[in-house]
Design an enzyme around this catalytic site. Structure first.
Site, PDB file in Angstrom:
ATOM      1  N   GLY A  11       0.950  -1.131  -0.121  1.00 13.04           N
ATOM      2  CA  GLY A  11       0.011  -0.172  -0.134  1.00 13.04           C
ATOM      3  C   GLY A  11       0.890   0.985  -0.036  1.00 13.04           C
ATOM      4  CD  GLU A  12       1.401   4.408  -4.059  1.00 19.08           C
ATOM      5  OE1 GLU A  12       2.311   5.044  -4.269  1.00 19.08           O
ATOM      6  OE2 GLU A  12       0.953   3.576  -5.091  1.00 19.08           O
ATOM      7  N   GLY A  13       0.605   5.815   0.440  1.00 16.61           N
ATOM      8  CA  GLY A  13      -0.231   6.899   1.080  1.00 16.61           C
ATOM      9  C   GLY A  13       0.765   8.333   1.171  1.00 16.61           C
ATOM     10  CB  SER A  14       0.258  11.494   2.869  1.00 15.83           C
ATOM     11  OG  SER A  14      -0.283  10.947   3.978  1.00 15.83           O
ATOM     12  N   GLY A  16       4.259   7.348   2.411  1.00 18.21           N
ATOM     13  CA  GLY A  16       5.313   6.732   1.656  1.00 18.21           C
ATOM     14  C   GLY A  16       4.740   5.335   1.291  1.00 18.21           C
ATOM     15  NE  ARG A  17       5.401   4.105  -4.249  1.00 14.70           N
ATOM     16  CZ  ARG A  17       5.530   3.665  -5.719  1.00 14.70           C
ATOM     17  NH1 ARG A  17       6.481   2.955  -5.843  1.00 14.70           N
ATOM     18  NH2 ARG A  17       5.114   4.558  -6.382  1.00 14.70           N
ATOM     19  CB  VAL A  18       3.811  -0.356   3.399  1.00 13.31           C
ATOM     20  CG1 VAL A  18       3.832  -1.594   4.537  1.00 13.31           C
ATOM     21  CG2 VAL A  18       3.543   0.958   4.414  1.00 13.31           C
ATOM     22  CE  LYS A  33       5.047   4.527   8.008  1.00 10.35           C
ATOM     23  NZ  LYS A  33       4.559   4.821   9.208  1.00 10.35           N
ATOM     24  CG  ASP A 125      -4.185   8.621  13.012  1.00  8.43           C
ATOM     25  OD1 ASP A 125      -5.392   9.114  13.096  1.00  8.43           O
ATOM     26  OD2 ASP A 125      -3.406   8.273  12.208  1.00  8.43           O
TER      27      ASP A 125
END
Length: 532
Positions: A11-14, A16-18, A33, A125
């Site tokens: 997966g990826e998001g703000s 970075g990438r995993v 990560k 969070d």
């Protein structure tokens, strides 16, 4: 990275990438990560290092174990144990869980949270996306990007963190908060994963009611949690807590200190440029938009709630897609039928209070800004923005379709608000006029093909409002206003037809211009139309 063999992107998001990877030494699976440093400020990189520092000291079966972390010139890499599933993915496929399936997850989450709080760590969070399920069906808490290790003398925090859908009421109401904000988020997660309104036990209902008390003072505490029939005897408690764990009841003296900190601390809505998770924010904004369309205006009539919606406008990491939804949501009450003028006026007052227009303008500057190491560390402050001085901006050809859409929605909302109420203009009306003259002059100088638009504004060809009073501008006490008015007249004289120029000209204008030949301001004397 030689110690790991990357298998696939998870997966990826703000952030970075995993990746799922395999250790070369023993073929065990791990998660990598990978966070790119390139477009992050020094402050953000320090925050990432702080996250690693917090996580490496956490050792509990229900907390994802950090195995290693290292940096390259361009990346920060965090290596953790591998877990097969996200709770969010399970809920996305199945919709909900039976209480029988949910209870072991509740035990695991309470165990993890008890461990964090016993070490004075607030997660801040909690959400289904940050809960992983391993091969033995154990729930594990992960992602400590917003976590805070509270010093022994600190009893409340004031910086906003978390995801709006799981955010405790005290954060939304801009009040100082403590570990009980995590407990509220836990209650939200439990409520989301259990099937309603099918049979739910009394134990589960009373546990949820305790977690979801709006008043944090009435919210269930750790002594009550550990002795509650739903979880008693099923919580894995480690014996290595700190000297002053958050799970222990405070003495009367410490309670007095805590209350004093609540009274002294000002809520800090913008602490740093934390990551914005685009999809989560869009879900939140879409739900809010549905409520407004259905006539529920609370999110736009209460300043503290509206401030949550406005907050992405002040964040350098906000995507154009989120900005589009923010602008759309804030525009809805002015375009749908059935909203009374009284309600719209109330909403406009709230928009004034939260400084919506300055925030919208600021977000457009952030969107247009070319990010660099030097300017990415600037603190976002709509009221005192350094952007115009220190930043460079993109050319229009470099803007994406989403960039252009977000700018369109932002400035349509700005235009509507200013047109509907002059209070949305800058308090410094003089500066507005000076800036407007500069814009009109620039259009004439660089894009003279738009002369027709300038004529409509200056000559009032549509017979709406007043035409420009050049005598008033030229006789004003402000030297910059006189200078800008002279520049504007200079370019009007170059491009306006003689016949239309005659419509602006009269004896008073001529006498005023002649007087400016002897003005005390050298720049006014030197650029007047009489020099040509």
């Amino acid at each position: 990275m030689d110690k790991y063999e990357v298998i696939k992107l998870l997966g990826e998001g703000s952030f970075g990438r995993v990746y799922k990877a395999k250790m070369v030494s023993d073929s065990s699976f791990v998660a990598l990560k990978v966070i790119c440093k390139g477009r992050r400020s020094n402050k953000e990189i320090v925050g990432l290092r702080r996250e690693c520092e917090i996580q490496k000291h956490l050792h509990h079966p229900n907390v994802i174990q950090m195995l290693d972390s290292f940096e390259t010139p361009s990346e920060i890499v965090v290596v953790t144990e591998f877990a097969h599933k996200e709770l969010n993915t399970i809920l996305g496929k199945e919709g909900y869980l039976s209480e029988e399936r949910a209870i072991p997850i509740i035990w695991d989450l309470v165990s993890a949270l008890n461990y964090l709080h016993s070490h004075r760590v607030l997660h801040r969070d909690l959400k289904p996306q940050n809960i992983l399920i391993d091969s033995k069906n154990r729930a594990k808490l992960c992602d400590f990007g917003f976590a805070r290790n509270m010093s022994t003398g600190t009893h409340v925090l004031t910086s906003i963190k978390g995801t709006p859908l799981y955010m405790a009421p005290e954060l939304i109401e801009e009040q100082p908060y403590d570990y009980k904000a995590d407990l509220w988020s836990l209650g939200c997660i439990i409520h989301e994963q259990i099937q309603w309104p099918t049979f739910v036990s009394d134990n589960c209902i009373t546990f949820l009611k305790g977690l979801l008390q709006k008043d944090p003072a009435k919210r269930i505490n750790w002594d009550e949690i550990l002795n509650h029939r739903l979880v008693k005897g099923h919580i894995l408690i480690c014996d290595d807590s700190t000297n002053m764990p958050l799970t222990r009841a405070l003495s009367d003296k410490t309670l007095q200190v805590k209350e004093q900190q609540r009274n002294d601390n000002k809520f800090n809505f913008i602490e740093e440029n934390h990551p914005i998770e685009t999809e989560e924010w869009i879900v939140f904004l879409q739900k809010s938009m549905e409520e407004v369309i259905n006539g529920e205006m609370t999110s736009l009539t209460q300043p503290n709630l509206t401030n949550i919606i406005v907050s992405p406008l002040r964040n350098t990491n906000t995507s154009p897609k989120v900005l589009i939804y923010v602008a759309k949501l804030l525009s809805v009450p002015f375009v749908i039928q059935g909203v009374s003028e009284e309600t719209r006026e109330q909403i406009r007052k709230v928009y004034l209070e939260v400084k919506l227009v300055p925030n919208l303008v600021y977000s457009s500057k952030l969107l247009m800004r070319v990010k660099s190491e030097e300017n990415s560390s600037l603190s976002p402050s709509p009221s005192d923005s350094p952007l115009s001085v220190q930043s460079s901006y993109k050319n229009i050809v470099d803007l994406t379709d989403e960039d252009l859409q977000s700018l369109e929605h932002i400035y349509m909302l700005i235009t509507h608000l200013i047109y509907s109420d002059n209070e949305f203009l800058s308090k410094n009306k003089l500066q507005v006029v000076i800036d407007l003259l500069a814009v009109l002059t620039h259009v004439l100088r660089v894009f003279p093909e738009n002369l027709e638009l300038i004529e409509k504004i200056v000559l009032n060809e549509n017979n709406e409002g007043k035409s420009v009073n050049f005598v008033e501008l030229l006789r004003h006490n402000d030297p910059l206003l006189k200078e800008r008015a002279c520049f504007f007249l200079l370019f009007l004289g170059k491009y306006l037809s003689p016949k239309k120029m005659e419509g602006l000209w009269n004896e008073t204008v001529r006498e005023t211009l002649e007087a400016l030949m002897y003005d005390s301001i050298e720049s006014v004397r030197n650029i007047g139309p009489w020099k040509n």
